[in-house]
Scaffold this active site. Structure first.
Site, PDB file in Angstrom:
ATOM      1  N   HIS A 157      18.819  16.035 -10.597  1.00  0.00           N
ATOM      2  CA  HIS A 157      19.929  15.946 -11.557  1.00  0.00           C
ATOM      3  C   HIS A 157      19.613  16.833 -12.767  1.00  0.00           C
ATOM      4  O   HIS A 157      20.475  17.586 -13.233  1.00  0.00           O
ATOM      5  CB  HIS A 157      20.114  14.503 -12.033  1.00  0.00           C
ATOM      6  CG  HIS A 157      21.011  13.682 -11.175  1.00  0.00           C
ATOM      7  ND1 HIS A 157      20.663  13.300  -9.907  1.00  0.00           N
ATOM      8  CD2 HIS A 157      22.251  13.155 -11.406  1.00  0.00           C
ATOM      9  CE1 HIS A 157      21.646  12.566  -9.390  1.00  0.00           C
ATOM     10  NE2 HIS A 157      22.613  12.472 -10.268  1.00  0.00           N
ATOM     11  N   HIS A 204      14.328   8.015 -12.792  1.00  0.00           N
ATOM     12  CA  HIS A 204      13.278   9.018 -12.957  1.00  0.00           C
ATOM     13  C   HIS A 204      12.422   8.702 -14.173  1.00  0.00           C
ATOM     14  O   HIS A 204      12.887   8.103 -15.145  1.00  0.00           O
ATOM     15  CB  HIS A 204      13.873  10.421 -13.129  1.00  0.00           C
ATOM     16  CG  HIS A 204      14.388  11.013 -11.857  1.00  0.00           C
ATOM     17  ND1 HIS A 204      13.553  11.474 -10.861  1.00  0.00           N
ATOM     18  CD2 HIS A 204      15.656  11.213 -11.417  1.00  0.00           C
ATOM     19  CE1 HIS A 204      14.294  11.948  -9.867  1.00  0.00           C
ATOM     20  NE2 HIS A 204      15.566  11.789 -10.173  1.00  0.00           N
TER      21      HIS A 204
END
Length: 388
Positions: A157, A204
């Site tokens: 991302h 993350h």
């Protein structure tokens, strides 16, 4: 590597740092009594936990995130980061990039698609080669589960958001007159929000995100001096359509094997397929002499925003989206039936679709067709409907 550097890396990779960020933003795990203490009337079944809404089989809805395992104490930040997270996924890019093609400039769309495919392939492969885990839940609160089986570093991302934002920023001055400083601020803010959303959603660590940004920056820095040469070869070389179709397909088949199923190969095949189809379409348009690009001289001045322009843009989006959805459903259905017949599996065998020999050609053929239709057919239909 010094002890200090190791400590910094360990700190950036720790789940505790993600937890502290989530708590600072008002995201907490649901209290145990709230999560388990729902009183049910006689005959009422166990509630179904669906995202952020508590849905019971009696039809009652409880708008509380507690039933999903987390509690939101700052709704503006929750909405900001959840929306920002969607700006980095494949569905958004497959919707957003065609809009650039239809409403602004196919030249810019081509640049963005090329960089998107490169950074995503590198990022996905690195994930499955390095095999570094995502933050641990608990203590981290996770808001997404589809990609939880994937590995963590780097954050794709973060890579995609950085690459798309700054590729657009670096390419646009060639084509459009705009204030560069304003574009720079927008690129930093949009990519920054996507990156921070990966911490907020618990998907993350800070190290994953930082590495994603740095890898994209490195790719941009290395490739930027060669963009014009690559543009020319992509549009004019006689081997361009063959190379751009076969090389990505080969890379999909050679994708790193894992000991469990992960969505990384599927997502990578979708991205490379869409990119390959777009590349062939751009080459075909160049050979046909109809590229649908602005007439120039460049950089062009953007006209004023009018209600008619907005209406035409929305009409192009709706018509184009319908065409792409129909393309997806048609090609997917035909490809799936042929593959299932060839390998002797049932059409409704979901597990069989995860096999490489079925998944790769199914996704690649479907999304390369979407890319080809997007670049070659959709704008011609717009012309027939007088939307261009």
């Amino acid at each position: 590597m010094t002890v200090t550097v190791r400590r910094v890396i360990a700190h950036l990779n720790s789940s505790e740092l993600v937890v502290r960020f989530q708590r600072a933003c008002g995201l907490y795990p649901a209290a145990r009594e709230k999560l388990n203490g729902h009183a049910r009337s006689p005959g009422e079944q166990q509630p179904v936990r669906n995202g952020t809404t508590h849905i019971t089989h009696t039809g009652k809805h409880e708008n509380s995130c507690s039933s999903a395992g987390y509690e939101v104490r700052n709704w503006p930040l929750y909405l900001l980061f959840v929306v920002s997270a969607t700006l980095g996924n494949e569905v958004f890019y497959i919707s957003f990039l065609p809009c650039i093609h239809w409403n602004l400039d196919p030249f810019l769309c081509r640049r963005l698609v090329n960089m998107w495919a490169v950074v995503m392939y590198i990022g996905q492969v690195m994930k499955d080669v390095l095999k570094l885990p995502r933050p641990t839940a608990p203590p981290v609160v996770k808001l997404e589960w589809r990609v939880d089986a994937e590995y963590g570093l780097p954050s794709t991302h973060a890579m995609a958001a950085t690459a798309i934002s700054f590729t657009l920023l670096l390419s646009a001055p060639e084509r459009v007159q705009f204030q560069f400083e304003l574009g720079l601020v927008l690129a930093v803010v949009l990519s920054g929000l996507v990156c921070l959303s990966r911490l907020y959603t618990g998907m993350h660590s800070a190290l994953d995100v930082i590495c994603g940004i740095l890898i994209s920056a490195l790719i941009l820095g290395i490739s930027y001096p060669h963009w014009k040469t690559l543009d020319y070869l992509q549009l004019n070389s006689p081997i361009s359509p063959i190379l751009t179709l076969l090389l990505p397909l080969y890379l999909c088949y050679k994708y790193p094997e894992l000991d469990h199923y992960s969505t990384t190969r599927e997502d990578t095949t979708i991205i490379l397929g869409a990119s390959a189809g777009c590349s062939v379409g751009y080459w075909a348009n160049q050979q046909l002499g109809v590229t649908f690009e602005p007439a120039g001289p460049f950089p062009v001045t953007l006209g004023p925003v009018t209600m008619l322009g907005i209406a035409r843009g929305m009409a192009r989006f709706c018509v184009g989206l319908v065409i792409l959805v129909l393309t997806r459903q048609t090609v997917r259905s035909i490809s799936l039936r042929l593959l299932c017949w060839n390998y002797g599996v049932a059409l409704d065998d979901v597990e069989a679709r995860k096999r490489k020999e079925i998944e790769v050609p199914l996704k690649y053929s479907t999304y390369s067709a979407i890319g080809l239709v997007n670049t070659v057919l959709v704008c011609r239909i717009f012309m027939l409907l007088e939307l261009l």
